[in-house]
Design a protein around this motif. Structure first.
Motif, mmCIF file in Angstrom:
data_model
loop_
_atom_site.group_PDB
_atom_site.id
_atom_site.type_symbol
_atom_site.label_atom_id
_atom_site.label_comp_id
_atom_site.label_asym_id
_atom_site.label_seq_id
_atom_site.Cartn_x
_atom_site.Cartn_y
_atom_site.Cartn_z
ATOM 1 N N UNK A 134 33.636 35.126 51.082
ATOM 2 C CA UNK A 134 32.339 34.840 50.498
ATOM 3 C C UNK A 134 32.194 35.308 49.068
ATOM 4 N N UNK A 135 33.300 35.656 48.422
ATOM 5 C CA UNK A 135 33.267 36.127 47.042
ATOM 6 C C UNK A 135 33.487 34.958 46.078
ATOM 7 N N UNK A 136 32.953 35.086 44.895
ATOM 8 C CA UNK A 136 33.118 34.062 43.864
ATOM 9 C C UNK A 136 34.000 34.610 42.756
ATOM 10 N N UNK A 137 35.277 34.182 42.687
ATOM 11 C CA UNK A 137 36.200 34.687 41.653
ATOM 12 C C UNK A 137 35.705 34.457 40.232
ATOM 13 N N UNK A 138 34.869 33.420 40.040
ATOM 14 C CA UNK A 138 34.378 33.122 38.697
ATOM 15 C C UNK A 138 33.497 34.240 38.159
ATOM 16 N N UNK A 139 32.933 35.047 39.071
ATOM 17 C CA UNK A 139 32.062 36.126 38.641
ATOM 18 C C UNK A 139 32.846 37.383 38.260
ATOM 19 N N UNK A 140 34.137 37.375 38.535
ATOM 20 C CA UNK A 140 34.969 38.536 38.255
ATOM 21 C C UNK A 140 35.626 38.409 36.881
ATOM 22 N N UNK A 141 36.057 39.552 36.395
ATOM 23 C CA UNK A 141 36.555 39.644 35.014
ATOM 24 C C UNK A 141 38.079 39.720 35.012
ATOM 25 N N UNK A 142 38.733 38.565 35.095
ATOM 26 C CA UNK A 142 40.196 38.530 35.164
ATOM 27 C C UNK A 142 40.823 38.286 33.792
ATOM 28 N N UNK A 143 41.939 38.961 33.559
ATOM 29 C CA UNK A 143 42.769 38.718 32.386
ATOM 30 C C UNK A 143 43.911 37.828 32.858
ATOM 31 N N UNK A 144 43.997 36.625 32.324
ATOM 32 C CA UNK A 144 44.975 35.643 32.801
ATOM 33 C C UNK A 144 46.050 35.409 31.743
ATOM 34 N N UNK A 145 47.311 35.478 32.177
ATOM 35 C CA UNK A 145 48.429 35.168 31.283
ATOM 36 C C UNK A 145 49.270 34.052 31.893
ATOM 37 N N UNK A 146 49.954 33.298 31.033
ATOM 38 C CA UNK A 146 50.668 32.099 31.463
ATOM 39 C C UNK A 146 52.057 32.074 30.845
ATOM 40 N N UNK A 147 53.048 31.747 31.649
ATOM 41 C CA UNK A 147 54.430 31.653 31.164
ATOM 42 C C UNK A 147 55.052 30.355 31.677
ATOM 43 N N UNK A 148 55.835 29.705 30.824
ATOM 44 C CA UNK A 148 56.450 28.426 31.178
ATOM 45 C C UNK A 148 57.946 28.479 30.917
ATOM 46 N N UNK A 149 58.726 28.064 31.917
ATOM 47 C CA UNK A 149 60.177 28.005 31.784
ATOM 48 C C UNK A 149 60.687 26.692 32.369
ATOM 49 N N UNK A 150 61.785 26.198 31.787
ATOM 50 C CA UNK A 150 62.441 25.016 32.329
ATOM 51 C C UNK A 150 63.683 25.457 33.095
ATOM 52 N N UNK A 151 63.753 25.090 34.371
ATOM 53 C CA UNK A 151 64.895 25.434 35.212
ATOM 54 C C UNK A 151 65.503 24.141 35.744
ATOM 55 N N UNK A 152 66.635 23.765 35.185
ATOM 56 C CA UNK A 152 67.286 22.493 35.514
ATOM 57 C C UNK A 152 66.268 21.362 35.326
ATOM 58 N N UNK A 153 65.869 20.687 36.398
ATOM 59 C CA UNK A 153 64.916 19.599 36.248
ATOM 60 C C UNK A 153 63.491 20.023 36.583
#
Length: 215
Positions: A134-153
């Motif tokens: 019953x919690x709403x994640x949008x109300x929480x204060x998250x620090x979000x990081x993103x990483x992208x890698x190519x592995x074969x295909x």
């Protein structure tokens, strides 16, 4: 499908350039630029692809059309006898991808970029338990990081959620790996594989607990 989609994109590019800039672009040049946009070094390479052929695009679950500017720019530098006055690669791409965007066959499959794909699928898994409580994640204060890698295909995208973002040393809540299997050139992908990892001791904001009556 392979020849149809590339021809449709090449014809669209030629018409777009003619109508908007009064420039006649050769069919061969148009096909080379389309191949570059789709992730290939040349049209010959596109036609020779047996691993992730572009004719699989109709089977793709996800189509990502952005982030292709660099490939078109590189191809423009190597093609000979191009007409003068061509617009920048990002504008050329408008003409190239128009048939894909307009096709009902691809409706609902097109995403703006890989980051959007990763966040959408990662959010769903990272906060599944919270929503069940019953919690709403949008109300929480998250620090979000993103990483992208190519592995074969495959494209391996990792989304990390630390909490709370305002803290000097946020605690790790979760890390979600989203793997996109490439099935059609550089733009078409199969069903994503999502693997979340949750870290023990992650916290929920005391203010949020108090507000929502969570022990």
């Amino acid at each position: 499908m392979k020849l149809e989609i590339t021809k449709a994109c090449a014809d669209s590019l030629r018409t777009f350039i003619q109508n908007n800039y009064g420039i006649q672009l050769k069919s061969s040049h148009a096909h080379e630029l389309v191949a570059a946009y789709l992730g290939y070094s040349s049209r010959a390479a596109l036609l020779a692809d047996k691993v992730c052929p572009i004719d699989n695009l109709n089977d793709a679950e996800i189509i990502v059309l952005s982030g292709r500017t660099h490939f078109v720019e590189q191809r423009l530098k190597t093609l000979e006898n191009l007409p003068a006055g061509l617009p920048s690669s990002d504008i050329l791409i408008e003409g190239i991808c128009a048939p894909i965007i307009a096709s009902e066959e691809f409706s609902g499959k097109i995403w703006a970029n890989l980051y959007e794909v990763a966040i959408a699928y990662a959010d769903q898994r990272a906060f599944e338990n919270m929503r069940m409580m019953g919690m709403d994640p949008k109300e929480l204060d998250f620090l979000i990081s993103f990483d992208l890698k190519t592995i074969e295909t495959d494209m391996l995208m990792t989304v990390i959620y630390d909490f709370p973002a305002r803290a000097k040393k946020p605690q790790r809540h979760s890390s979600v790996k989203v793997t996109l299997p490439r099935i059609a050139g550089g733009i078409g992908f199969g069903q994503p594989k999502v693997l979340p990892t949750f870290y023990s001791g992650h916290m929920v904001d005391p203010d949020y607990r108090l507000k929502h009556g969570i022990d």
